[in-house]
Motif scaffolding. Structure first.
Motif, PDB file in Angstrom:
ATOM      1  N   THR A  24       0.837  -1.201   0.000  1.00 52.02           N
ATOM      2  CA  THR A  24       0.000   0.000   0.000  1.00 52.02           C
ATOM      3  C   THR A  24       0.872   1.251   0.000  1.00 52.02           C
ATOM      4  OG1 THR A  24      -1.689  -1.192   1.252  1.00 52.02           O
ATOM      5  CG2 THR A  24      -1.845   1.206   1.238  1.00 52.02           C
ATOM      6  N   LEU A  25       1.955   1.240   0.755  1.00 54.24           N
ATOM      7  CA  LEU A  25       2.862   2.381   0.817  1.00 54.24           C
ATOM      8  C   LEU A  25       3.531   2.628  -0.533  1.00 54.24           C
ATOM      9  CD1 LEU A  25       4.094   4.521   2.644  1.00 54.24           C
ATOM     10  CD2 LEU A  25       5.875   2.894   3.242  1.00 54.24           C
ATOM     11  N   VAL A  26       3.952   1.583  -1.223  1.00 56.13           N
ATOM     12  CA  VAL A  26       4.580   1.715  -2.542  1.00 56.13           C
ATOM     13  C   VAL A  26       3.570   2.266  -3.556  1.00 56.13           C
ATOM     14  CG1 VAL A  26       5.577   0.404  -4.465  1.00 56.13           C
ATOM     15  CG2 VAL A  26       6.339  -0.035  -2.133  1.00 56.13           C
ATOM     16  N   VAL A  27       2.348   1.796  -3.538  1.00 52.11           N
ATOM     17  CA  VAL A  27       1.312   2.285  -4.454  1.00 52.11           C
ATOM     18  C   VAL A  27       1.031   3.770  -4.192  1.00 52.11           C
ATOM     19  CG1 VAL A  27      -1.135   2.072  -5.075  1.00 52.11           C
ATOM     20  CG2 VAL A  27       0.283   0.021  -4.860  1.00 52.11           C
ATOM     21  N   LEU A  28       0.957   4.151  -2.932  1.00 54.63           N
ATOM     22  CA  LEU A  28       0.729   5.558  -2.589  1.00 54.63           C
ATOM     23  C   LEU A  28       1.900   6.433  -3.034  1.00 54.63           C
ATOM     24  CD1 LEU A  28      -0.944   5.357   0.940  1.00 54.63           C
ATOM     25  CD2 LEU A  28      -1.971   6.129  -1.205  1.00 54.63           C
ATOM     26  N   GLN A  29       3.130   5.937  -2.898  1.00 50.76           N
ATOM     27  CA  GLN A  29       4.298   6.696  -3.341  1.00 50.76           C
ATOM     28  C   GLN A  29       4.277   6.898  -4.853  1.00 50.76           C
ATOM     29  OE1 GLN A  29       7.506   4.341  -1.733  1.00 50.76           O
ATOM     30  NE2 GLN A  29       7.679   5.623   0.127  1.00 50.76           N
ATOM     31  N   LEU A  30       3.934   5.855  -5.597  1.00 46.27           N
ATOM     32  CA  LEU A  30       3.857   5.979  -7.061  1.00 46.27           C
ATOM     33  C   LEU A  30       2.735   6.944  -7.488  1.00 46.27           C
ATOM     34  CD1 LEU A  30       4.486   2.297  -8.223  1.00 46.27           C
ATOM     35  CD2 LEU A  30       5.993   4.272  -8.493  1.00 46.27           C
ATOM     36  N   ALA A  31       1.605   6.870  -6.821  1.00 48.60           N
ATOM     37  CA  ALA A  31       0.501   7.775  -7.135  1.00 48.60           C
ATOM     38  C   ALA A  31       0.909   9.222  -6.857  1.00 48.60           C
ATOM     39  CB  ALA A  31      -0.746   7.398  -6.339  1.00 48.60           C
ATOM     40  N   PHE A  32       1.604   9.454  -5.736  1.00 52.47           N
ATOM     41  CA  PHE A  32       2.067  10.797  -5.410  1.00 52.47           C
ATOM     42  C   PHE A  32       3.071  11.288  -6.446  1.00 52.47           C
ATOM     43  CE2 PHE A  32       5.018  13.660  -3.194  1.00 52.47           C
ATOM     44  CZ  PHE A  32       4.132  14.668  -2.868  1.00 52.47           C
ATOM     45  N   LEU A  33       3.981  10.413  -6.886  1.00 50.90           N
ATOM     46  CA  LEU A  33       4.963  10.769  -7.899  1.00 50.90           C
ATOM     47  C   LEU A  33       4.280  11.138  -9.218  1.00 50.90           C
ATOM     48  CD1 LEU A  33       7.993  11.005  -8.439  1.00 50.90           C
ATOM     49  CD2 LEU A  33       7.969   8.633  -9.178  1.00 50.90           C
ATOM     50  N   LEU A  34       3.283  10.392  -9.644  1.00 55.12           N
ATOM     51  CA  LEU A  34       2.545  10.713 -10.867  1.00 55.12           C
ATOM     52  C   LEU A  34       1.813  12.048 -10.737  1.00 55.12           C
ATOM     53  CD1 LEU A  34       1.068   7.238 -11.874  1.00 55.12           C
ATOM     54  CD2 LEU A  34       2.807   8.560 -13.097  1.00 55.12           C
ATOM     55  N   LEU A  35       1.219  12.308  -9.598  1.00 53.95           N
ATOM     56  CA  LEU A  35       0.524  13.566  -9.366  1.00 53.95           C
ATOM     57  C   LEU A  35       1.493  14.740  -9.397  1.00 53.95           C
ATOM     58  CD1 LEU A  35      -2.186  14.903  -8.638  1.00 53.95           C
ATOM     59  CD2 LEU A  35      -1.579  14.587  -6.243  1.00 53.95           C
ATOM     60  N   LEU A  36       2.678  14.543  -8.841  1.00 58.32           N
ATOM     61  CA  LEU A  36       3.708  15.578  -8.852  1.00 58.32           C
ATOM     62  C   LEU A  36       4.138  15.912 -10.284  1.00 58.32           C
ATOM     63  CD1 LEU A  36       5.584  17.327  -7.074  1.00 58.32           C
ATOM     64  CD2 LEU A  36       7.224  15.449  -7.144  1.00 58.32           C
ATOM     65  N   TRP A  37       4.365  14.865 -11.102  1.00 58.80           N
ATOM     66  CA  TRP A  37       4.755  15.106 -12.492  1.00 58.80           C
ATOM     67  C   TRP A  37       3.628  15.784 -13.281  1.00 58.80           C
ATOM     68  CZ3 TRP A  37       9.193  15.658 -14.595  1.00 58.80           C
ATOM     69  CH2 TRP A  37      10.310  15.043 -14.055  1.00 58.80           C
TER      70      TRP A  37
END
Length: 188
Positions: free
Chosen positions: A8-21
């Motif tokens: 869950t933490l890895v999925v949230l990190q990837l989602a945050f990274l996509l939102l940042l980009w």
């Protein structure tokens, strides 16, 4: 096997990274359009324009503000039939716009019956590229037989004979109009 909380933490990190980009791309797109204006659209060929059917007349009369200018800066004359009796310039009206000071000093543009937009944008009739001119800075138009100048909510303002223009204002022949670092006059 991996712990569900780590997944869950890895999925949230990837989602945050996509939102940042996505946010970074939105900022870059906004800056590009502010600095360079809208993309230039190619004009259709003369043969394609001749083959296209003429638009049907509108049931509503067009306002003088709604007309779009033909760019004298691109070598196309500004000549069009009047759409309303109010759009006809009187016989003693100015026939040309002369830039008196600025990067394009000495340039002359014929005045027709269409409005003339002034700004940095490539879709302006008179393109002025300086740091003090907005993308869509000002508009010259005929209203009740008189040439009027209108500021288009520019950052640095439009000035007529030294006074800031806040509403569409008549431009007398020979009066100095300042847009950014450029000044011009209407002449006969």
């Amino acid at each position: 096997m991996t712990d569900p909380s780590q997944l869950t933490l890895v999925v949230l990190q990837l989602a945050f990274l996509l939102l940042l980009w996505a946010f970074i791309f939105a900022i870059v797109y906004a800056l590009r359009s502010d600095l360079f204006g809208q993309r230039v659209r190619k004009l259709p060929d003369a043969s394609a324009a001749a083959a296209a059917p003429a638009p049907a007349p509108s049931a509503f009369p067009s306002s003088p503000v709604a007309a779009s200018p033909t760019s004298p800066a691109r070598g196309v004359p500004v000549v069009a039939p009047p759409t309303e009796p109010n759009d006809v310039a009187p016989s003693g009206a100015p026939t040309r716009l002369v830039i008196t000071n600025g990067a394009k000093a000495g340039a002359e543009f014929p005045l027709g019956r269409d409005e003339i937009t002034i700004g940095r944008s490539s879709d302006s009739a008179i393109i002025i590229r300086d740091d003090y001119t907005s993308t869509h800075h000002a508009r010259l138009m005929i209203w009740n037989g008189q040439w009027m100048i209108q500021d288009l909510d520019s950052t640095n303002g439009t000035f007529l004979a030294g006074a800031r223009v806040t509403v569409p204002t008549p431009v007398p022949v020979g009066a100095t109009v300042k847009v950014g670092a450029t000044t011009f006059e209407l002449r006969r």
